[in-house]
Design a protein around this motif. Structure first.
Motif, PDB file in Angstrom:
ATOM      1  N   ILE A  94      45.488  66.759 104.018  1.00 41.86           N
ATOM      2  CA  ILE A  94      46.360  67.463 104.961  1.00 41.86           C
ATOM      3  C   ILE A  94      45.641  68.692 105.497  1.00 41.86           C
ATOM      4  N   ALA A  95      45.882  68.963 106.772  1.00 41.59           N
ATOM      5  CA  ALA A  95      45.486  70.234 107.374  1.00 41.59           C
ATOM      6  C   ALA A  95      46.784  70.955 107.732  1.00 41.59           C
ATOM      7  N   GLY A  96      46.912  72.192 107.302  1.00 45.78           N
ATOM      8  CA  GLY A  96      48.102  72.976 107.597  1.00 45.78           C
ATOM      9  C   GLY A  96      47.732  74.254 108.319  1.00 45.78           C
ATOM     10  N   PHE A  97      48.485  74.540 109.377  1.00 46.91           N
ATOM     11  CA  PHE A  97      48.248  75.742 110.171  1.00 46.91           C
ATOM     12  C   PHE A  97      49.533  76.548 110.179  1.00 46.91           C
ATOM     13  N   TYR A  98      49.476  77.760 109.659  1.00 47.82           N
ATOM     14  CA  TYR A  98      50.654  78.592 109.446  1.00 47.82           C
ATOM     15  C   TYR A  98      50.555  79.886 110.244  1.00 47.82           C
ATOM     16  N   GLU A  99      51.687  80.322 110.765  1.00 48.72           N
ATOM     17  CA  GLU A  99      51.790  81.652 111.373  1.00 48.72           C
ATOM     18  C   GLU A  99      52.808  82.434 110.568  1.00 48.72           C
ATOM     19  N   PHE A 100      52.510  83.702 110.332  1.00 46.96           N
ATOM     20  CA  PHE A 100      53.351  84.558 109.496  1.00 46.96           C
ATOM     21  C   PHE A 100      53.933  85.707 110.292  1.00 46.96           C
ATOM     22  N   ARG A 101      55.116  86.116 109.889  1.00 41.85           N
ATOM     23  CA  ARG A 101      55.753  87.318 110.432  1.00 41.85           C
ATOM     24  C   ARG A 101      56.391  88.042 109.256  1.00 41.85           C
ATOM     25  N   ASP A 102      56.055  89.310 109.095  1.00 38.29           N
ATOM     26  CA  ASP A 102      56.590  90.123 108.001  1.00 38.29           C
ATOM     27  C   ASP A 102      56.386  89.467 106.638  1.00 38.29           C
ATOM     28  N   GLY A 103      55.217  88.828 106.456  1.00 36.44           N
ATOM     29  CA  GLY A 103      54.876  88.241 105.166  1.00 36.44           C
ATOM     30  C   GLY A 103      55.487  86.884 104.878  1.00 36.44           C
ATOM     31  N   ARG A 104      56.221  86.332 105.840  1.00 38.76           N
ATOM     32  CA  ARG A 104      56.862  85.028 105.647  1.00 38.76           C
ATOM     33  C   ARG A 104      56.355  84.036 106.690  1.00 38.76           C
ATOM     34  N   ILE A 105      56.471  82.753 106.367  1.00 39.21           N
ATOM     35  CA  ILE A 105      56.050  81.708 107.302  1.00 39.21           C
ATOM     36  C   ILE A 105      57.037  81.659 108.462  1.00 39.21           C
ATOM     37  N   ALA A 106      56.529  81.858 109.676  1.00 38.02           N
ATOM     38  CA  ALA A 106      57.357  81.781 110.884  1.00 38.02           C
ATOM     39  C   ALA A 106      57.216  80.416 111.541  1.00 38.02           C
ATOM     40  N   SER A 107      56.047  79.789 111.394  1.00 41.21           N
ATOM     41  CA  SER A 107      55.857  78.438 111.914  1.00 41.21           C
ATOM     42  C   SER A 107      54.726  77.769 111.155  1.00 41.21           C
ATOM     43  N   ALA A 108      54.812  76.446 111.126  1.00 44.09           N
ATOM     44  CA  ALA A 108      53.759  75.656 110.491  1.00 44.09           C
ATOM     45  C   ALA A 108      53.636  74.326 111.217  1.00 44.09           C
ATOM     46  N   LYS A 109      52.412  73.868 111.335  1.00 41.99           N
ATOM     47  CA  LYS A 109      52.112  72.555 111.891  1.00 41.99           C
ATOM     48  C   LYS A 109      51.253  71.854 110.848  1.00 41.99           C
ATOM     49  N   ILE A 110      51.715  70.690 110.389  1.00 42.68           N
ATOM     50  CA  ILE A 110      51.055  69.966 109.316  1.00 42.68           C
ATOM     51  C   ILE A 110      50.533  68.638 109.850  1.00 42.68           C
ATOM     52  N   TYR A 111      49.254  68.363 109.578  1.00 43.15           N
ATOM     53  CA  TYR A 111      48.615  67.115 109.993  1.00 43.15           C
ATOM     54  C   TYR A 111      48.186  66.358 108.746  1.00 43.15           C
ATOM     55  N   ARG A 112      48.651  65.136 108.604  1.00 43.02           N
ATOM     56  CA  ARG A 112      48.243  64.278 107.499  1.00 43.02           C
ATOM     57  C   ARG A 112      47.152  63.349 108.011  1.00 43.02           C
ATOM     58  N   GLU A 113      46.141  63.098 107.182  1.00 40.38           N
ATOM     59  CA  GLU A 113      45.046  62.221 107.578  1.00 40.38           C
ATOM     60  C   GLU A 113      45.608  60.853 107.967  1.00 40.38           C
ATOM     61  N   GLY A 114      45.228  60.386 109.147  1.00 41.36           N
ATOM     62  CA  GLY A 114      45.721  59.107 109.640  1.00 41.36           C
ATOM     63  C   GLY A 114      46.989  59.291 110.431  1.00 41.36           C
ATOM     64  N   SER A 115      48.036  59.780 109.800  1.00 41.45           N
ATOM     65  CA  SER A 115      49.305  60.032 110.457  1.00 41.45           C
ATOM     66  C   SER A 115      50.078  61.070 109.664  1.00 41.45           C
TER      67      SER A 115
END
Length: 119
Positions: A94-115
């Motif tokens: 998995i590749a995970g891309f996270y954005e944080f605001r005030d120390g918490r996850i505000a958004s995440a996009k998760i990619y699994r190998e293949g699908s």
């Protein structure tokens, strides 16, 4: 460059996920957080609670962080997920891309190998 607070937040997220501690997991998100995995998009803590509770009871997933890059409000990580699909153990990169605001996850996009979609 590694921002230690953001890296710690990612590791806290993974620990709560692996412990199946939904309260701690959801507490790591902003109220309006957005989570995207494959064709699934959920918004807000109520939808996140439903998503993670269902996955934790059915798929029994665990995560291991393999690499992590973090700055003041973003993180990118390579993870390995082990889960159960139709009674069989499946291991996914998995590749995970996270954005944080005030120390918490505000958004995440998760990619699994293949699908990113499971099952």
């Amino acid at each position: 460059m590694i921002d230690s607070a953001v890296a710690a937040a990612v590791h806290d997220h993974v620990r709560a996920f692996n412990d199946r501690d939904v309260d701690a997991l959801i507490g790591g998100f902003t109220e309006d957080a957005c989570w995207i995995t494959g064709s699934t998009t959920v918004r807000g803590r109520a939808e996140l609670t439903e998503l993670f509770s269902g996955a934790m009871s059915g798929l029994l997933p665990t995560l291991v962080v393999r690499s992590l890059l973090a700055d003041a409000d973003r993180a990118a990580c390579q993870l390995v997920e082990t889960l159960t699909v139709d009674g069989e153990e499946v291991i996914c990169s998995i590749a995970g891309f996270y954005e944080f605001r005030d120390g918490r996850i505000a958004s995440a996009k998760i990619y699994r190998e293949g699908s990113a979609d499971v099952g």
